[in-house]
Design a protein around this motif. Structure first.
Motif, PDB file in Angstrom:
ATOM      1  N   ASN A 320      20.129 -23.884 -25.685  1.00 23.48           N
ATOM      2  CA  ASN A 320      20.777 -23.308 -24.489  1.00 23.48           C
ATOM      3  C   ASN A 320      19.963 -21.910 -24.073  1.00 23.48           C
ATOM      4  OD1 ASN A 320      21.677 -21.453 -26.684  1.00 23.48           O
ATOM      5  ND2 ASN A 320      23.728 -21.895 -26.947  1.00 23.48           N
ATOM      6  N   ASP A 321      18.791 -22.701 -24.223  1.00 21.32           N
ATOM      7  CA  ASP A 321      18.024 -21.306 -24.025  1.00 21.32           C
ATOM      8  C   ASP A 321      18.858 -19.653 -24.219  1.00 21.32           C
ATOM      9  OD1 ASP A 321      16.310 -22.677 -22.200  1.00 21.32           O
ATOM     10  OD2 ASP A 321      17.351 -23.226 -20.428  1.00 21.32           O
ATOM     11  N   TYR A 322      19.443 -19.343 -24.789  1.00 22.97           N
ATOM     12  CA  TYR A 322      19.194 -18.683 -25.323  1.00 22.97           C
ATOM     13  C   TYR A 322      19.908 -17.843 -24.699  1.00 22.97           C
ATOM     14  CZ  TYR A 322      15.243 -19.959 -28.173  1.00 22.97           C
ATOM     15  OH  TYR A 322      14.413 -20.497 -28.935  1.00 22.97           O
ATOM     16  N   ARG A 323      21.055 -18.209 -24.231  1.00 26.37           N
ATOM     17  CA  ARG A 323      22.136 -18.004 -23.474  1.00 26.37           C
ATOM     18  C   ARG A 323      21.555 -16.325 -21.772  1.00 26.37           C
ATOM     19  NH1 ARG A 323      27.048 -18.182 -26.781  1.00 26.37           N
ATOM     20  NH2 ARG A 323      27.299 -20.874 -27.482  1.00 26.37           N
ATOM     21  N   ASP A 327      21.293 -11.786 -14.613  1.00 31.77           N
ATOM     22  CA  ASP A 327      21.501 -10.714 -13.396  1.00 31.77           C
ATOM     23  C   ASP A 327      21.253  -9.564 -15.159  1.00 31.77           C
ATOM     24  OD1 ASP A 327      22.409 -11.860 -11.529  1.00 31.77           O
ATOM     25  OD2 ASP A 327      24.199 -12.166 -11.858  1.00 31.77           O
ATOM     26  N   ALA A 328      21.482 -10.220 -16.071  1.00 32.67           N
ATOM     27  CA  ALA A 328      21.429  -8.771 -17.398  1.00 32.67           C
ATOM     28  C   ALA A 328      19.731  -9.086 -17.146  1.00 32.67           C
ATOM     29  CB  ALA A 328      22.056  -9.698 -18.049  1.00 32.67           C
ATOM     30  N   GLN A 329      18.809  -9.862 -16.839  1.00 33.25           N
ATOM     31  CA  GLN A 329      17.297  -9.643 -17.300  1.00 33.25           C
ATOM     32  C   GLN A 329      17.124  -8.634 -15.962  1.00 33.25           C
ATOM     33  OE1 GLN A 329      15.338 -12.713 -16.927  1.00 33.25           O
ATOM     34  NE2 GLN A 329      13.470 -11.829 -18.497  1.00 33.25           N
ATOM     35  N   ARG A 330      17.364  -9.072 -14.821  1.00 36.91           N
ATOM     36  CA  ARG A 330      16.865  -7.978 -13.578  1.00 36.91           C
ATOM     37  C   ARG A 330      17.214  -6.348 -13.813  1.00 36.91           C
ATOM     38  NH1 ARG A 330      19.574  -7.423  -8.876  1.00 36.91           N
ATOM     39  NH2 ARG A 330      20.968  -9.056  -9.307  1.00 36.91           N
ATOM     40  N   SER A 333      17.920  -5.160 -19.087  1.00 34.54           N
ATOM     41  CA  SER A 333      17.035  -5.997 -20.123  1.00 34.54           C
ATOM     42  C   SER A 333      15.806  -6.553 -19.992  1.00 34.54           C
ATOM     43  CB  SER A 333      18.005  -6.112 -20.857  1.00 34.54           C
ATOM     44  OG  SER A 333      17.836  -7.074 -21.313  1.00 34.54           O
ATOM     45  N   SER A 334      15.179  -6.150 -20.490  1.00 42.24           N
ATOM     46  CA  SER A 334      13.506  -6.878 -20.494  1.00 42.24           C
ATOM     47  C   SER A 334      14.499  -8.291 -20.306  1.00 42.24           C
ATOM     48  CB  SER A 334      13.121  -6.744 -21.458  1.00 42.24           C
ATOM     49  OG  SER A 334      11.951  -5.337 -21.859  1.00 42.24           O
ATOM     50  N   THR A 335      14.789  -9.020 -21.631  1.00 39.94           N
ATOM     51  CA  THR A 335      14.964 -10.221 -21.169  1.00 39.94           C
ATOM     52  C   THR A 335      16.375 -10.681 -21.236  1.00 39.94           C
ATOM     53  OG1 THR A 335      16.298  -9.488 -23.098  1.00 39.94           O
ATOM     54  CG2 THR A 335      14.339 -10.050 -23.663  1.00 39.94           C
ATOM     55  N   GLY A 336      17.407 -10.381 -20.841  1.00 39.28           N
ATOM     56  CA  GLY A 336      18.547 -10.963 -20.577  1.00 39.28           C
ATOM     57  C   GLY A 336      19.402 -11.368 -21.192  1.00 39.28           C
ATOM     58  N   ILE A 337      18.362 -11.361 -22.416  1.00 42.34           N
ATOM     59  CA  ILE A 337      19.353 -11.959 -23.927  1.00 42.34           C
ATOM     60  C   ILE A 337      19.776 -11.225 -24.690  1.00 42.34           C
ATOM     61  CG2 ILE A 337      18.534 -13.791 -26.258  1.00 42.34           C
ATOM     62  CD1 ILE A 337      15.927 -14.583 -24.585  1.00 42.34           C
TER      63      ILE A 337
END
Ligand code: FES
Ligand SMILES: [Fe+2]
Length: 436
Positions: A320-323, A327-330, A333-337
């Motif tokens: 699941n592409d680590y969910r 938006d969170a990445q933008r 956080s660096s990763t959005g994970i």
């Protein structure tokens, strides 16, 4: 340059490979006790160091770990009947005890000696330190007890251990565990003002750690030790002092990271090879001085949640592409994970199950990675030259900790932190190893 040949030697763990032979000199943790709790219960399929095995708990509560396939005509013993101190193959009824003896052959004549001539491969098991361990090597070289790592020595209420599947070679995991230079980048949290450049938006993932934000480019120092390696990350503290974070690597696949505050819980990992392409990642949180508090069990952070079906596959995973949340990445956080532990697993798995180390370009922040590879390859070279690894025979060498400490400039980091680096011993704790 790390050659393709060295990469093979570092990563292959099957029977007969140089690393596989070295690993087989150690006790290997591989099960959580709850996976095999029931006497005469369902046998458990196990894959470890590239071998297919079957584990069971017999009528007396003893543990067995046998080759997976019946020596008669190769039926899968998972379908066997766990009964009266043995596992019976249901095809022709051959029955095996935990030591690998064949105790019954109902389809053979009573005077047949075949039963006494044959055995099935069986490996010794112990329960200790909140885990179940196997020894898969030459019986003559078997260490008496597993390494006396502090999380194993402390009382159960002082530790928290979780297990999850990681779809990479074990060495890739260890390299992530000792790679201190990624921490401020991969795991960084961002100031939400998107007008600012990325570098200025980064906030240390852990502001509780002093000096992390004020010196973002630590210098790394690697010290080879008899158990593995101590890695010092040095940051400026005051005009007269440095702040040191000391990470431990303990052969063949354990790491410990420095606590965030003095007296706080320590975290560690074990990357246990299932085969060349997969490993079990055990994550440990412990405190030698006191029981852990509920908020320290930390499921959202470094311990990951897994699918509750016995597979130990993380909920957030490759399929699941680590969910990843763009938006969170933008914004944040660096990763959005979500969660530090899965950020690590995601990037380690993204390299493929065995990264091609001959195509890397290493920098000065990679000193510990280079040290780790050297130390494990030296172990395989030694074994081939007739000198097996000494650390499995010295469980007391593992009585060390990771620490964070401020030391005067000019003081050697190992000497300055000697007392803080000492872990408690089994004698202090009266912890006992339970055999079989
Ligand atoms: S195949 Fe197991 S007893 Fe025949
Ligand atoms: Fe990390």
């Amino acid at each position: 340059m790390f050659s393709k040949e060295d990469n093979e030697r570092l990563t292959r763990v099957g029977p007969g490979t140089p690393m596989g032979k070295a690993m087989r000199r150690f006790w290997i943790p591989f099960l959580m006790p709850e996976e095999l709790s029931e006497r005469d219960g369902t046998p458990l399929r196990v894959r470890l160091l590239g071998e297919d095995l079957i584990a069971f708990r017999d009528t007396e509560g003893r543990l067995g770990l046998l080759e997976r396939y019946c020596p008669h005509r190769r039926v899968d013993l998972y379908f066997g009947r766990n009964e009266q101190c043995g596992l019976r193959c249901v095809y022709h009824g051959w029955k095996f005890d935990i030591k690998g003896n064949i105790v019954d052959m109902p389809a053979e004549p009573a005077n047949s000696t075949l039963k006494d001539e044959l055995k099935i491969t069986a490996y010794p098991i112990v329960e200790w330190g909140g885990l179940i361990w196997a020894y898969m090597g030459d019986p003559e070289c078997m260490p008496e007890v597993p390494p006396e790592i502090e999380w194993g020595v402390v009382p159960p209420a002082h530790r928290h251990i979780t297990k999850r599947l990681q779809e990479t070679n074990f060495a890739q995991g260890v390299e992530g565990g000792i790679d201190s230079s990624h921490v401020g980048i991969l795991h960084s949290v961002l100031n939400e003002d998107t007008q600012m450049p990325f570098r200025q938006r980064q906030i240390s993932p852990n502001l509780a750690i002093p000096y992390l934000a004020s010196d973002t480019a630590p210098r790394f120092f690697v010290r080879h030790t008899d158990y593995g390696m101590a890695i010092g990350a040095r940051r400026n503290a005051t005009d007269e002092e440095y702040y040191w974070r000391i990470t431990q690597f303990l052969a063949p696949f354990y790491t410990m990271i420095a606590p965030n505050k003095a007296g706080g819980p320590i975290m560690g990992h074990a990357w246990v090879p299932i085969d060349d392409h997969n490993c079990w990642l055990f994550t440990m949180t412990w405190n030698a001085q006191r029981p852990l508090e509920a908020h320290e069990l930390d499921h959202g952070g470094v311990h990951a949640q897994v699918v509750p079906d016995g597979s130990y596959r993380p909920l957030i995973n490759r399929t699941n592409d680590y969910r990843i949340d763009r938006d969170a990445q933008r914004l944040r956080s660096s990763t959005g994970i979500d969660s530090i532990g899965m950020q690590d697993t995601a990037i380690q798995e993204s390299m493929g199950t065995i990264v091609d180390r001959s195509r890397e370009n290493l920098g000065s922040g990679d000193a510990a990675i280079v040290g780790f590879r050297k130390s494990l390859l030296r172990m395989t070279d030694g074994l081939e030259a007739g000198q097996g690894p000494m650390s499995p025979l010295h469980p007391e060498w593992y009585r060390v900790r990771s620490v964070a400490i401020v030391l005067a400039k000019g003081v050697d980091f190992i000497e300055g932190a000697t007392d803080q680096l000492k872990a408690i011993s089994p004698e202090d704790m009266q912890s006992e190893v339970r055999h079989g």
